[in-house]
Design an enzyme around this catalytic site. Structure first.
Site, short mmCIF file in Angstrom:
data_model
loop_
_atom_site.label_atom_id
_atom_site.label_comp_id
_atom_site.label_asym_id
_atom_site.label_seq_id
_atom_site.Cartn_x
_atom_site.Cartn_y
_atom_site.Cartn_z
N HIS A 215 0.80 -1.24 0.00
CA HIS A 215 0.00 0.00 0.00
C HIS A 215 0.82 1.27 0.00
O HIS A 215 0.26 2.36 0.15
CB HIS A 215 -0.93 0.03 1.21
N LYS B 168 -8.37 14.37 4.16
CA LYS B 168 -7.48 13.21 4.17
C LYS B 168 -6.45 13.43 5.28
O LYS B 168 -6.39 14.51 5.85
CB LYS B 168 -6.78 13.03 2.82
N ARG B 169 -5.63 12.41 5.60
CA ARG B 169 -4.58 12.62 6.57
C ARG B 169 -3.71 13.81 6.13
O ARG B 169 -3.55 14.06 4.92
CB ARG B 169 -3.71 11.37 6.70
N LYS C 235 0.84 14.91 0.49
CA LYS C 235 -0.52 15.18 0.02
C LYS C 235 -0.72 16.67 -0.29
O LYS C 235 -1.71 17.06 -0.88
CB LYS C 235 -1.54 14.70 1.05
N THR D 104 -8.55 6.72 -2.01
CA THR D 104 -9.91 6.19 -2.13
C THR D 104 -10.92 7.31 -1.93
O THR D 104 -12.04 7.25 -2.43
CB THR D 104 -10.17 5.06 -1.10
N LYS E 24 -14.68 8.45 -3.63
CA LYS E 24 -15.88 8.81 -2.87
C LYS E 24 -16.43 10.16 -3.33
O LYS E 24 -17.64 10.34 -3.49
CB LYS E 24 -15.58 8.82 -1.37
#
Ligand code: 26V
Length: 840
Positions: free
Chosen positions: A374, A565-566, A571, A673, A677
């Site tokens: 992952h 998100k985290r 990111k 993911t 969504k």
């Protein structure tokens, strides 16, 4: 008691309400549970009491399907069961899901109304089992949902953390962590089974001998033994008469183990031992902080893996199967390397405890396991120091050495062309302090290895596992992630689900590719209007939530630009912030600048020890303060940070988004993911060519996706040829102005120190190429603004995002795993068990 019996009679098939569950009966059942379980009358009961009474009622409804299904798997020979081993399962709140899946949502809503209560208010009271960090744990939960819905026999195995992911609070813009107490008032969905228990050994030493038949034997003499007991959670499938099991292990002190201290009268040492044992399942580690070899974490991993494998072997032998058929009865998936010690443990169980020969045991082991990677981030790859393994799992270290020896000998002998790669292939990293590389152990011990998006699977072969790929290319495949549309559309966005069902029926909930039948509707003006009304409604709902939780009033007619998100440097929440600061300057300079009004929404947790991530949260709040206070700007821009992002809060957010921010540095996000969504809920994406964004971009079409930035190859090139972020800072006026706003202290009451580490890291190194992508991002956001001005055109694009997301259902990917890797077939459970049938 008579009442309880009634509840079990006339069990309904999926989709029908049993006669006994008519409104009056439902109300009586709730009142009965209030009385029996909580000792309260309806008049004296709190909303929380009603929640508990109702949850126990629904749990009762689940039980018969569950017992029925479990009975089938456990007793019938020849049924192959998927065992999904994961240190995390982020299953989210259960009540609404179970009501929906049992088709009891409406009757229960009405029954509660009879007590003057709103179901929605009760649902808000449900604590969420936060037994995961984010994407990886939620993915495991989506796969359990799909396995159950599609009728595949499966067991999820994991850890029952007493404290899940911390609760995030914000004080003065800084993240504060509070302990998560999801078990404080008990969990109605849990079945603790003290009789399903295994002994787990730690430490000590090994002794060798030859048995009476001359076989070489190894005896592991542990220093500590802990007991693992099962906590089961039924996992219902959507409108199907079967239910799978999530089995989480809880650590307890092992009383049968020789409590020497206690025998000698040292009561305190004995109690101490109990505390040490039970610590193993106390708390979830934030997996996404730079990897450190914490002893307790290795204990957690081995603890749950050993309990699970012993459980499988017990079930297997109970079905009177012989161990040589183990791999034909169980497909065991390793969700990342966290459970990868399972490879050595199954070998130990087979060889030491069940007397199989090494070669036979190894064959079965390899055929049993498969491994999903992952992440490619080097700092996230698990490697355990030999010294730690030696101390905690001495027998496993011996097994790993033996496996490594045989593996490297095999390469030398049978693949001499790979001889020069031996050091890279080895299970042991010997470059400095010695470590076991868990990704190598997982790869060697599995018959299949996969990444979680097309790009990620390619990079896996090119980068982290390239030497394994060269040696065993057939093991590798891609399985692009997916998410369950039951939770992420139907439950969280009931209005959108209603609109879809009205148009194409409800089959899409079990076959998401059906959504493509909605494409015609895009040309229907009336449909687009209703679509917009649904989105507006969801935006209003979120505005209400935001007001309640942050006291900020946001404009539901503005563009909701969302990044949840985290918090991570890769990111790039700070790239988003640079854009916001740039807009601020543009508006300050020109009140008439053509910029669509926007609300920037952030949410996400930072790992408690990840300083830079916490600083980014502070910066979001500082930017929010500056903008929300400035009367010249706040009509056009607003910034909010929603605290404590989790499955529950996500239900308010995804349905309300117009724009989904998926802006990671290309090559860094394995899949994502959240991107799926958002898109399912009709948000357009602004994103890089990273992870599953690439496949979403392809599926929805480039004209309906805002693409920007360097691709993974260009990121690699840029770094290889000497990247100079300071040169970009000097040459780009807008960029410089934004960064200066941060570094001069304008956002921190003149204190230039606060954000200095962040600015310094951007200007000196910029590991994640924030500055390199800045210009492209700004230009792309300008385009977003223009397109949003034409709301009818925007809705067309939004509709097409939803209709083209069929491929991103977890049902699709679970079928791929079942077919390509696990080799399992679905079984259908035609009838629901009547528990009274079990009474002899
Ligand atoms: C760990 C670390 C540790 C060092 C600092 C950076 C970092 C970043 C991430 C992680 C977690 C690795 C495992 C993980 O949660 N991966 C996520 O798995 C999701 C499901 O496949 C996938 O969608 C996400 O892209 C991926 O990050």
């Amino acid at each position: 008691m008579g009442k309880l019996k009634d509840s079990f009679n006339d069990m309904p098939a999926a989709g029908e309400v049993r006669p006994g569950l008519k409104l009056e009966a439902l109300k009586q059942d709730i009142a009965y549970n209030l009385f029996c379980l909580l000792g309260k009358s309806p008049a004296a009961a709190s909303s929380k009491d009603f929640y508990t009474a109702l949850a126990y009622l629904i749990r009762g409804q689940l039980e018969s399907r569950w017992i029925n299904t479990a009975g089938k798997y456990y007793q019938q020979k020849g049924i192959k069961v998927v065992c999904y081993l994961s240190a995390e399962f982020l299953i989210g709140p259960q009540l609404a899901k179970n009501l929906l899946y049992l088709d009891l949502y409406e009757p229960v809503r009405q029954a509660l109304a009879g007590f003057g209560l709103s179901l929605e208010e009760l649902l808000e009271l449900e604590p969420e089992p936060g037994l995961g960090n984010g994407g990886l744990g939620r993915l495991a939960a989506c796969y359990l949902d799909s396995l159950a819905t599609l009728g595949f026999p499966a067991i999820g195995y994991g850890i029952r953390y007493e404290f899940g992911i911390f609760e995030q609070q914000i004080r003065d813009g800084w993240q504060i962590e509070a302990t998560d107490k999801w078990l404080q008032s008990g969990c109605p969905w849990e079945f603790l089974k003290p009789d399903v228990a295994y002994d787990i050994k730690f430490g000590g030493h090994t002794e060798t001998s030859y048995d009476e038949s001359g076989r070489y034997r190894v005896l592991w003499v542990p220093a500590q033994v802990v007991k693992g007991i099962a906590a089961d959670y039924p996992i219902a499938g959507y409108k199907i008469n079967s239910a799978n099991t999530l089995r989480l292990w809880k650590a307890e002190a092992c009383e049968s183990f020789d409590f020497q201290a206690f025998n000698m009268g040292d009561y305190y040492a004995a109690v101490d031992q109990k505390v040490v044992s039970e610590n193993i399942t106390k708390v979830l580690y934030p997996n996404d902080e730079p990897w450190v070899g914490k002893q307790l974490r290795l204990k957690q991993q081995y603890f749950f893996v050993s309990c699970s494998l012993q459980d499988m072997i017990k079930l297997h032998l109970a079905r009177s199967e012989s161990l040589e058929h183990f791999h034909e009865c169980f497909a065991v998936q390793l969700n990342d390397t966290h459970p990868s010690i399972a490879i050595a443990e199954l070998m130990r169980l087979f060889v030491d405890e069940h007397q199989l020969g090494w070669n036979e045991a190894w064959q079965i082991t390899q055929n049993t396991f498969s491994y999903t990677n992952h992440t490619l981030l080097p700092e996230a790859l698990e490697k355990w120091p030999l010294a730690l393994l030696q101390e905690l799992l001495p027998r496993h270290l011996e097994i790993i050495f033996e496996l490594n020896q045989r593996f490297l000998d095999h390469v030398r002998l049978d693949h001499p062309e790979h001889e020069e790669n031996l050091a890279n292939l080895s299970l042991i990293d010997e470059s400095g302090e010695k470590y076991v590389r868990m990704a190598h152990l997982a790869s060697l011990g599995s018959h299949a290895i996969n990444g979680v998006s097309e790009l990620h699977s390619e990079l896996l072969k090119r980068d982290v596992l390239k030497d394994f790929y060269a040696l065993m290319p057939d093991k590798f495949s891609n399985k692009t992630n997916g998410v369950t549309p039951r939770r992420f559309i139907r439950l969280s966005n009931p209005k959108l689900a209603g609109l879809i069902t009205e148009r194409i029926g409800e089959d899409w909930l079990k076959d998401l590719s059906e959504l493509s039948r909605l494409e015609d509707a895009v040309e229907d003006h009336g449909f687009r209007e209703v679509w917009r009304a649904v989105k507006r409604d969801n935006k209003l709902r979120l505005a209400t939530y935001i007001k309640r939780h942050t006291d900020i009033l946001v404009d539901p007619d503005s563009l909701y630009d969302v990044q949840v998100k985290r918090i991570h440097e890769y990111k790039r929440q700070h790239l988003n912030l640079l854009h916001i600061i740039t807009l601020y300057h543009i508006i300050r300079q020109n009140q008439n600048a053509d910029i669509a009004p926007r609300t920037f929404i952030f949410a996400g947790k930072a790992a408690p020890s990840y300083f830079m991530a916490k600083l980014i949260i502070k910066l979001i709040h500082a930017v929010a303060d500056m903008i929300n206070r400035d009367i010249r700007v706040r009509e056009r821009l607003q910034v909010v940070f929603i605290p404590n992002f989790n499955v529950k809060t996500s239900h308010w957010i995804y349905p309300a988004a117009d724009l989904s921010e998926q802006i990671s540095t290309a090559g860094k996000e394995a899949s994502g993911t959240g991107n799926m969504k958002f898109s399912m809920n009709g948000a357009l994406t602004i994103g890089t060519l990273d992870g599953a964004n690439i496949e979403i971009h392809k599926a929805v079409g480039s004209e309906h996706f805002f693409l920007f930035g360097l691709n993974a190859d260009q990121v690699y090139e840029t770094k290889a040829t000497g990247y100079d972020p300071r040169a970009l800072y000097s040459s780009n006026d807008l960029l410089r102005e934004s960064i200066d706003t941060i570094q001069t202290g304008a956002l921190s009451h003149g204190d230039a120190e606060v954000f200095r580490p962040l600015v310094k890291s951007l200007l000196d190194r910029d590991e994640y190429l924030v500055l390199a992508d800045y210009q492209s991002y700004i230009a792309c956001q300008k385009d977003v603004s223009l397109v949003f001005r034409d709301s009818d055109n925007w809705s067309r694009k939004a509709i097409l995002n939803t209709t083209r997301m069929g491929r991103f259902s977890s049902d699709r990917v679970v079928k791929e795993y079942c077919h390509d890797i696990w080799n399992v077939e679905p079984i259908r459970s035609e009838s629901t068990l009547n528990v009274m049938d079990l009474v002899p």
